[in-house]
Enzyme design. Structure first.
Site, PDB file in Angstrom:
ATOM      1  N   GLN A 120      57.908  51.162  41.424  1.00 18.50           N
ATOM      2  CA  GLN A 120      56.623  50.503  42.074  1.00 18.50           C
ATOM      3  C   GLN A 120      56.462  50.973  43.330  1.00 18.50           C
ATOM      4  OE1 GLN A 120      56.708  46.420  41.414  1.00 18.50           O
ATOM      5  NE2 GLN A 120      56.790  46.699  39.195  1.00 18.50           N
ATOM      6  N   GLU A 172      41.681  36.653  39.637  1.00 19.40           N
ATOM      7  CA  GLU A 172      41.174  37.807  38.693  1.00 19.40           C
ATOM      8  C   GLU A 172      41.965  39.083  39.137  1.00 19.40           C
ATOM      9  OE1 GLU A 172      36.889  38.289  38.461  1.00 19.40           O
ATOM     10  OE2 GLU A 172      36.512  36.529  38.955  1.00 19.40           O
ATOM     11  N   GLU A 199      48.633  29.826  33.047  1.00 20.27           N
ATOM     12  CA  GLU A 199      49.448  28.651  32.593  1.00 20.27           C
ATOM     13  C   GLU A 199      50.461  28.666  33.583  1.00 20.27           C
ATOM     14  OE1 GLU A 199      50.692  28.831  28.493  1.00 20.27           O
ATOM     15  OE2 GLU A 199      48.781  29.053  27.873  1.00 20.27           O
TER      16      GLU A 199
END
Length: 655
Positions: free
Chosen positions: A562, A462, A218
């Site tokens: 991270q 994906e 979205e």
């Protein structure tokens, strides 16, 4: 086009990213996995290994009740374990009938893409020609994995991978059209659909009479699934849901009649009565009314595929069109994406095969300085590296597909690695092909520039490679973290957990002391690859040592590290790549394939360089002060850029 979505707490949701897996959680006190078969070990050696494994297994069995343990190599490598069940020997899953059937399909599909499909024309028209679509329907290409009784071809994952590789070799835009339809578009119906849903939708989808699309992205939600705003409100009578919202950048969005749509729905907790919004998956028909789409998006690549916004305005969706369970949409989405990633690796292995052919053809015909350029060392290194990347990607794709065909439910990390590696390898290979071809590679006619444009999206949709790297590292660390927690509990009752402590704790202490843990691939890899096998084991131990040290240091806080997680993921990717090529090359050597010695060179060369990268990468992570300085600098530099709105420094001339 779809990117995998992650919910509000990034770290927590990443650990759910393998959603849908029925893999049992790895716990302490489990029996040692069955002894690894060592086809190249002598009889006496195998007997000794079996006996040793048996004694340890007995000790652990007495410690706690037996529970199933993951057979995933990727899960085990984070724990410093060498679990070879799913990777050695290199799996051969097709029986004779399946092999013959596949051979009958390969020739006509290859000929179709060589003689009928025109990728350059598709790219110029920005659509797949109707003759191509009709031909693909006649080939059964829209329902490759749909059961034959429902009108499909009924292929297993490995058979599917072989045909997808052909598509990827010739036209990635057509591959996206087919993949968006069956790899993710209606895959949810195959995996989670009721008998009625399958019988209603799959026959027409398999024939290509109707197309499917996967609707998750979205405008406000990229990698964050929890931020989707599309809603589905149940009717008072309970017979339908009213769907409102929009989905962005949907492959096949302007062509599809059937949509797998993810929306927020109110879900009541039966225990507390509290109502929470959870994601639910729906099968939505365009014919329900209220489903529209925007114009085709103008894109950098894969121009022939249709990408459009899809809008839902008061769409009444029957309750029987819920896919899976109400509130389980995140699990459905992640399972669909996990299940299809091997196909991307297979397609990109095909892309690289085609591109390498172009590069070799040019290098063997182009003469400069009185020599064919393939005789120059710089070109030779480029070609060698290109084919190594193709070999690794292809080996990963068929390893994962075979694991899935063998019934494994624990392939999420491996599938993510194959997607990351394949998408980055294909970009490098195609870029190097252009470099070898020089100015000719930059021209439109050879078609390499189109492939490069088409490839760029594969690192984004994906599951972006950045998010998938975090997933690989966090999922692996989660399993290792549970083991460390179990060891801590075992230490409180050392006599009741003697077998466990002597086994795992002993290995960890030896590893920390630099003595090695006694792991070996001797007798498992072919004798000619023994040195590369030793490099893989050394790399695994170096990797596991750092994983353990960082988990002990950061504990649950590792989800926020991270910089560290990215580097651990890179090590994991290299390590898994080493193992899959060791396995494939071992099989070729043992079966006497005519390419066996060539594969040995590919394997040895890859392992030498990958082992060096892991060794250097893990050594850097162990030198905390320097790494922390780097991380601080990255943060500070980035902050300065954001505050300035761009580059901070002035031009050297001062104006």
């Amino acid at each position: 086009m779809q990117a995998a979505r992650i919910a509000p707490s990034l770290g927590r949701q990443l650990l759910r990213f393998g959603g849908g897996s029925s893999r049992p959680t790895a716990l302490l006190g489990q029996p040692w996995p069955g002894p690894a078969r060592r086809p190249y070990a002598g009889g006496a050696a195998q007997l000794a290994l079996d006996k040793s494994d048996s004694h340890l297994s007995d000790a652990l069995n007495k410690a706690k009740p037996a529970k199933a343990e993951s057979k995933s190599f990727a899960v085990a490598m984070f724990k410093g374990q060498l679990t070879t069940d799913q990777v050695f020997p290199y799996p051969s899953v097709l029986n004779q009938e399946q092999t013959e059937f596949l051979k009958e399909l390969v020739e006509p599909v290859s000929r179709f893409f060589e003689e009928v499909n025109d990728p350059a024309k598709n790219d110029t028209l920005e659509m797949v020609e109707e003759t191509t679509l009709q031909g693909l329907k006649e080939l059964g290409a829209f329902g490759l994995q749909v059961p034959s009784e429902l009108g499909g071809v009924g292929l297993c994952n490995t058979q599917y991978a072989r045909l997808v590789e052909i598509v990827g070799m010739h036209d990635l835009a057509v591959g996206i059209t087919l993949g968006a339809h069956q790899s993710i578009g209606f895959k949810g119906i195959l995996l989670f659909g009721t008998k009625a849903q399958k019988e209603k939708y799959l026959p027409k989808l398999a024939s290509g009479e109707t197309l499917a699309a996967f609707c998750l992205t979205e405008p406000s939600s990229g990698s964050d699934a929890a931020s989707i705003r599309t809603s589905a409100v149940p009717s008072p009578c309970g017979k339908y849901y009213t769907l409102n919202g929009s989905k962005l950048w949907i492959s096949n969005g302007g062509l599809a009649d059937i949509f797998t749509v993810f929306a927020k729905t109110p879900v009541t907790d039966p225990a507390t009565g509290a109502v929470k919004e959870k994601i639910t998956a729906f099968v939505v028909e365009r014919g329900f009314g209220g489903v529209t789409h925007g114009p085709p998006e103008k894109k950098m690549g894969i121009k022939a595929s249709n990408t459009a916004e899809v809008l839902f305005d008061g769409v009444r969706v029957p309750s029987e069109n819920v896919l899976g369970e109400v509130g389980s949409g995140f699990k459905v989405a992640m399972h669909i994406l996990n299940n299809g990633r091997f196909g991307m690796a297979a397609a990109l292995a095909g892309t690289m095969r085609g591109i390498i052919t172009k590069a070799v053809d040019y290098a063997t015909n182009r003469i400069q300085f009185g020599e064919k350029i393939h005789n120059f060392g710089l070109i030779q290194e480029k070609l060698a590296r290109m084919v190594m990347l193709q070999y690794v990607t292809e080996s990963m794709a068929y390893m994962v597909s075979a694991n899935m065909d063998q019934g494994s439910t624990d392939f999420q990390i491996e599938a993510a690695i194959s997607k990351i590696f394949g998408s980055e390898a294909a970009w490098k290979v195609t870029d190097e092909c252009i470099q070898i071809m020089g100015g000719m590679g930059f021209m439109k006619e050879p078609g390499v520039e189109r492939v490069l444009r088409d490839l760029r999206i594969f690192r984004i949709f994906e599951g972006t490679n950045d998010i998938l790297r975090l997933f690989v590292a966090l999922q692996g660390c989660m399993d290792k973290g549970k083991e460390l927690s179990g060891l801590g509990s075992a230490l409180k009752n050392p006599f009741g957990n003697a077998g466990l402590l002597l086994g795992e704790a002993g290995k960890q202490l030896r590893r920390r002391a630099g003595l090695g843990s006694g792991l070996s691939l001797s007798g498992i890899v072919h004798p000619e690859l023994s040195r590369s096998g030793e490099l893989a084991v050394q790399a695994l131990e170096q990797f596991a040592t750092v994983v353990e040290a960082k988990l002990i240091k950061h504990k649950k806080g590792i989800v926020n590290e991270q910089f560290l997680l990215q580097r651990l993921a890179d090590g994991a990717i290299d390590l898994y790549a080493m193992v899959v090529v060791l396995s494939r090359a071992s099989r070729s050597l043992s079966e006497g394939h005519h390419t066996a010695q060539h594969e040995k060179m590919l394997c040895d060369t890859w392992c030498i360089e990958a082992a060096a990268r892991i060794r250097e990468g893990m050594a850097a992570l162990q030198s905390d002060p320097r790494q922390h300085e780097l991380y601080r600098n990255f943060k500070s530099i980035s902050k300065a850029l954001v505050e300035r709105g761009g580059v901070v420094t002035n031009n050297p001339l001062g104006f």
